[in-house]
Design a protein around this motif. Structure first.
Motif, PDB file in Angstrom:
ATOM      1  N   ALA A  94       0.819  -1.212   0.000  1.00  0.00           N
ATOM      2  CA  ALA A  94       0.000   0.000   0.000  1.00  0.00           C
ATOM      3  C   ALA A  94       0.855   1.266   0.000  1.00  0.00           C
ATOM      4  CB  ALA A  94      -0.931   0.001   1.204  1.00  0.00           C
ATOM      5  N   ALA A  95       2.088   1.157   0.462  1.00  0.00           N
ATOM      6  CA  ALA A  95       2.966   2.330   0.559  1.00  0.00           C
ATOM      7  C   ALA A  95       3.917   2.455  -0.620  1.00  0.00           C
ATOM      8  CB  ALA A  95       3.768   2.270   1.855  1.00  0.00           C
ATOM      9  N   GLU A  96       3.952   1.436  -1.479  1.00  0.00           N
ATOM     10  CA  GLU A  96       4.910   1.442  -2.587  1.00  0.00           C
ATOM     11  C   GLU A  96       4.538   2.470  -3.652  1.00  0.00           C
ATOM     12  OE1 GLU A  96       7.929  -0.400  -3.199  1.00  0.00           O
ATOM     13  OE2 GLU A  96       7.608  -0.402  -1.039  1.00  0.00           O
ATOM     14  N   ARG A  97       5.563   3.144  -4.160  1.00  0.00           N
ATOM     15  CA  ARG A  97       5.391   4.145  -5.199  1.00  0.00           C
ATOM     16  C   ARG A  97       6.463   3.923  -6.270  1.00  0.00           C
ATOM     17  NH1 ARG A  97       1.787   4.440  -2.101  1.00  0.00           N
ATOM     18  NH2 ARG A  97       0.942   6.260  -1.012  1.00  0.00           N
ATOM     19  N   GLY A  98       6.260   4.514  -7.434  1.00  0.00           N
ATOM     20  CA  GLY A  98       7.256   4.369  -8.491  1.00  0.00           C
ATOM     21  C   GLY A  98       7.249   5.531  -9.459  1.00  0.00           C
ATOM     22  N   ILE A  99       8.370   5.728 -10.117  1.00  0.00           N
ATOM     23  CA  ILE A  99       8.538   6.699 -11.193  1.00  0.00           C
ATOM     24  C   ILE A  99       9.064   5.915 -12.393  1.00  0.00           C
ATOM     25  CG2 ILE A  99       9.776   8.769 -11.973  1.00  0.00           C
ATOM     26  CD1 ILE A  99       7.859   9.314  -9.658  1.00  0.00           C
ATOM     27  N   ASN A 100       8.586   6.245 -13.566  1.00  0.00           N
ATOM     28  CA  ASN A 100       9.054   5.561 -14.766  1.00  0.00           C
ATOM     29  C   ASN A 100      10.567   5.745 -14.912  1.00  0.00           C
ATOM     30  OD1 ASN A 100       9.709   5.008 -17.571  1.00  0.00           O
ATOM     31  ND2 ASN A 100       7.512   4.989 -17.938  1.00  0.00           N
ATOM     32  N   PRO A 101      11.328   4.650 -14.978  1.00  0.00           N
ATOM     33  CA  PRO A 101      12.792   4.785 -15.033  1.00  0.00           C
ATOM     34  C   PRO A 101      13.303   5.398 -16.332  1.00  0.00           C
ATOM     35  CG  PRO A 101      12.148   2.500 -15.393  1.00  0.00           C
ATOM     36  CD  PRO A 101      10.899   3.239 -14.994  1.00  0.00           C
ATOM     37  N   LEU A 102      12.442   5.477 -17.351  1.00  0.00           N
ATOM     38  CA  LEU A 102      12.847   6.068 -18.628  1.00  0.00           C
ATOM     39  C   LEU A 102      12.313   7.490 -18.786  1.00  0.00           C
ATOM     40  CD1 LEU A 102      12.356   2.927 -20.894  1.00  0.00           C
ATOM     41  CD2 LEU A 102      14.446   3.729 -19.778  1.00  0.00           C
ATOM     42  N   ASP A 103      11.827   8.077 -17.694  1.00  0.00           N
ATOM     43  CA  ASP A 103      11.344   9.456 -17.727  1.00  0.00           C
ATOM     44  C   ASP A 103      12.496  10.362 -18.160  1.00  0.00           C
ATOM     45  OD1 ASP A 103      10.401  12.001 -17.272  1.00  0.00           O
ATOM     46  OD2 ASP A 103       9.959  11.703 -15.149  1.00  0.00           O
ATOM     47  N   PRO A 104      12.368  11.052 -19.297  1.00  0.00           N
ATOM     48  CA  PRO A 104      13.468  11.892 -19.770  1.00  0.00           C
ATOM     49  C   PRO A 104      13.767  13.076 -18.853  1.00  0.00           C
ATOM     50  CG  PRO A 104      11.507  12.222 -21.124  1.00  0.00           C
ATOM     51  CD  PRO A 104      11.222  11.052 -20.217  1.00  0.00           C
ATOM     52  N   THR A 105      12.790  13.464 -18.031  1.00  0.00           N
ATOM     53  CA  THR A 105      13.041  14.560 -17.091  1.00  0.00           C
ATOM     54  C   THR A 105      14.084  14.153 -16.055  1.00  0.00           C
ATOM     55  OG1 THR A 105      10.791  15.370 -17.365  1.00  0.00           O
ATOM     56  CG2 THR A 105      11.972  16.112 -15.409  1.00  0.00           C
ATOM     57  N   VAL A 106      14.009  12.899 -15.611  1.00  0.00           N
ATOM     58  CA  VAL A 106      15.015  12.369 -14.680  1.00  0.00           C
ATOM     59  C   VAL A 106      16.309  12.099 -15.447  1.00  0.00           C
ATOM     60  CG1 VAL A 106      15.590  10.507 -13.070  1.00  0.00           C
ATOM     61  CG2 VAL A 106      13.236  11.378 -13.194  1.00  0.00           C
ATOM     62  N   GLY A 107      16.189  11.449 -16.585  1.00  0.00           N
ATOM     63  CA  GLY A 107      17.334  11.259 -17.470  1.00  0.00           C
ATOM     64  C   GLY A 107      18.441  10.392 -16.920  1.00  0.00           C
ATOM     65  N   LEU A 108      18.094   9.210 -16.405  1.00  0.00           N
ATOM     66  CA  LEU A 108      19.138   8.291 -15.941  1.00  0.00           C
ATOM     67  C   LEU A 108      20.098   7.992 -17.093  1.00  0.00           C
ATOM     68  CD1 LEU A 108      17.107   5.662 -13.851  1.00  0.00           C
ATOM     69  CD2 LEU A 108      18.268   7.732 -13.043  1.00  0.00           C
ATOM     70  N   ALA A 109      21.382   8.094 -16.839  1.00  0.00           N
ATOM     71  CA  ALA A 109      22.404   7.873 -17.873  1.00  0.00           C
ATOM     72  C   ALA A 109      22.725   6.384 -17.950  1.00  0.00           C
ATOM     73  CB  ALA A 109      23.654   8.687 -17.567  1.00  0.00           C
ATOM     74  N   LEU A 110      22.000   5.686 -18.804  1.00  0.00           N
ATOM     75  CA  LEU A 110      22.248   4.260 -18.995  1.00  0.00           C
ATOM     76  C   LEU A 110      23.457   4.086 -19.913  1.00  0.00           C
ATOM     77  CD1 LEU A 110      18.523   3.229 -19.478  1.00  0.00           C
ATOM     78  CD2 LEU A 110      19.928   2.907 -17.427  1.00  0.00           C
ATOM     79  N   PRO A 111      24.237   3.024 -19.707  1.00  0.00           N
ATOM     80  CA  PRO A 111      25.450   2.836 -20.509  1.00  0.00           C
ATOM     81  C   PRO A 111      25.137   2.714 -22.002  1.00  0.00           C
ATOM     82  CG  PRO A 111      25.444   1.380 -18.599  1.00  0.00           C
ATOM     83  CD  PRO A 111      24.082   1.994 -18.670  1.00  0.00           C
ATOM     84  N   GLU A 112      26.076   3.109 -22.823  1.00  0.00           N
ATOM     85  CA  GLU A 112      25.917   3.017 -24.270  1.00  0.00           C
ATOM     86  C   GLU A 112      25.664   1.567 -24.671  1.00  0.00           C
ATOM     87  OE1 GLU A 112      28.377   4.094 -28.369  1.00  0.00           O
ATOM     88  OE2 GLU A 112      29.106   4.797 -26.419  1.00  0.00           O
ATOM     89  N   GLY A 113      24.658   1.350 -25.494  1.00  0.00           N
ATOM     90  CA  GLY A 113      24.329  -0.002 -25.944  1.00  0.00           C
ATOM     91  C   GLY A 113      23.403  -0.755 -25.019  1.00  0.00           C
ATOM     92  N   PHE A 114      23.083  -0.170 -23.857  1.00  0.00           N
ATOM     93  CA  PHE A 114      22.198  -0.835 -22.894  1.00  0.00           C
ATOM     94  C   PHE A 114      20.766  -0.758 -23.413  1.00  0.00           C
ATOM     95  CE2 PHE A 114      19.496  -0.980 -19.119  1.00  0.00           C
ATOM     96  CZ  PHE A 114      20.058  -2.020 -18.388  1.00  0.00           C
ATOM     97  N   VAL A 115      20.131  -1.919 -23.600  1.00  0.00           N
ATOM     98  CA  VAL A 115      18.743  -1.983 -24.048  1.00  0.00           C
ATOM     99  C   VAL A 115      17.885  -2.377 -22.853  1.00  0.00           C
ATOM    100  CG1 VAL A 115      17.104  -3.037 -25.650  1.00  0.00           C
ATOM    101  CG2 VAL A 115      19.487  -2.637 -26.368  1.00  0.00           C
ATOM    102  N   GLU A 127       7.100  14.502 -12.919  1.00  0.00           N
ATOM    103  CA  GLU A 127       6.188  15.641 -12.897  1.00  0.00           C
ATOM    104  C   GLU A 127       4.768  15.211 -12.530  1.00  0.00           C
ATOM    105  OE1 GLU A 127       4.616  19.256 -15.822  1.00  0.00           O
ATOM    106  OE2 GLU A 127       6.044  17.775 -16.572  1.00  0.00           O
ATOM    107  N   ALA A 128       4.305  14.109 -13.117  1.00  0.00           N
ATOM    108  CA  ALA A 128       2.949  13.628 -12.835  1.00  0.00           C
ATOM    109  C   ALA A 128       2.819  13.169 -11.394  1.00  0.00           C
ATOM    110  CB  ALA A 128       2.593  12.492 -13.791  1.00  0.00           C
ATOM    111  N   ALA A 129       3.852  12.495 -10.889  1.00  0.00           N
ATOM    112  CA  ALA A 129       3.818  12.036  -9.498  1.00  0.00           C
ATOM    113  C   ALA A 129       3.778  13.212  -8.539  1.00  0.00           C
ATOM    114  CB  ALA A 129       5.024  11.152  -9.206  1.00  0.00           C
ATOM    115  N   ALA A 130       4.521  14.264  -8.857  1.00  0.00           N
ATOM    116  CA  ALA A 130       4.525  15.462  -8.009  1.00  0.00           C
ATOM    117  C   ALA A 130       3.157  16.132  -8.037  1.00  0.00           C
ATOM    118  CB  ALA A 130       5.606  16.432  -8.478  1.00  0.00           C
ATOM    119  N   GLU A 131       2.546  16.200  -9.214  1.00  0.00           N
ATOM    120  CA  GLU A 131       1.245  16.856  -9.343  1.00  0.00           C
ATOM    121  C   GLU A 131       0.155  16.141  -8.547  1.00  0.00           C
ATOM    122  OE1 GLU A 131       0.506  17.069 -13.522  1.00  0.00           O
ATOM    123  OE2 GLU A 131       1.774  18.852 -13.803  1.00  0.00           O
TER     124      GLU A 131
END
Length: 201
Positions: free
Chosen positions: A140-161, A175-179
């Motif tokens: 009930a307390a678990e939350r999540g943000i899309n890991p591919l959200d470009p606003t966060v912009g996680l720098a995944l290694p080159e070639g990582f699929v 942004e949606a989670a904050a709203e």
């Protein structure tokens, strides 16, 4: 062990001292006293999780509602991972920013992240990660943000699929989670940290 603060307040990289001989290697993977000296209170383990991943797996960005939320201490038992810590605390000077640490079975580093911070794990080579958690899992307390959200912009290694679960792919953007009020506030996280420090005295 060497404990280094990351650029996100409340997150630390832990590098153990390893002892090698003809039999193999020994190290202290976790020390409650050393970690407490860095974070200001004791980290009590209430649950341990083991995550076995194939190369390309991207888990997160996960967090839990504050309070009580869930602090985590993450390390790699095998394989290679990039561990991302994301600041999801509304009002934090580093809100929306992230830092990362390479976890593998060579340096055997660990990452500690405090309550209210987001966590994602990218698997570069098939492997197993171990999580020590300060609270038991509460769906009930678990939350999540899309890991591919470009606003966060996680720098995944080159070639990582990235291979992302349906649940994580459907998670909201930052942004949606904050709203919709799904993110913790810095004020609530600091109050929780103060309460944990008082409890440890």
């Amino acid at each position: 062990m060497d404990i280094r603060p990351l650029s996100i307040a409340g997150a630390f990289e832990v590098t153990p001292r390893q002892f090698h001989d003809d039999r193999g290697t020994f190290m202290e993977g976790f020390r409650i006293d050393h970690l407490a000296a860095a974070i200001g209170h004791e980290f009590h383990v209430r649950q341990s999780n083991v995550s076995v991943s194939r190369a390309g797996a991207l888990r997160g960005i996960h967090h839990a509602a504050v309070p009580p939320s869930q602090a985590k201490y993450v390390t790699a038992a095998s394989g290679v991972f990039i561990d991302f810590v994301v600041d999801l605390r509304v009002g934090s000077p580093t809100f929306g920013q992230w830092d990362s640490v390479r976890l593998d079975s060579v340096d055997r580093r660990a990452v500690y992240l405090a309550e209210g911070l987001g966590h994602a794990l990218a698997c570069l080579e098939d492997g197993t990660a171990v999580y020590l958690c300060s609270e038991v899992f509460n769906p009930a307390a678990e939350r999540g943000i899309n890991p591919l959200d470009p606003t966060v912009g996680l720098a995944l290694p080159e070639g990582f699929v990235p291979i992302v679960s349906d649940k994580d792919a459907a998670a909201p953007t930052l942004e949606a989670a904050a709203e919709r009020g799904d993110l913790p506030t810095l004020e609530a996280c600091l109050a929780l940290d103060a309460a944990l420090a008082e409890r440890s005295r």
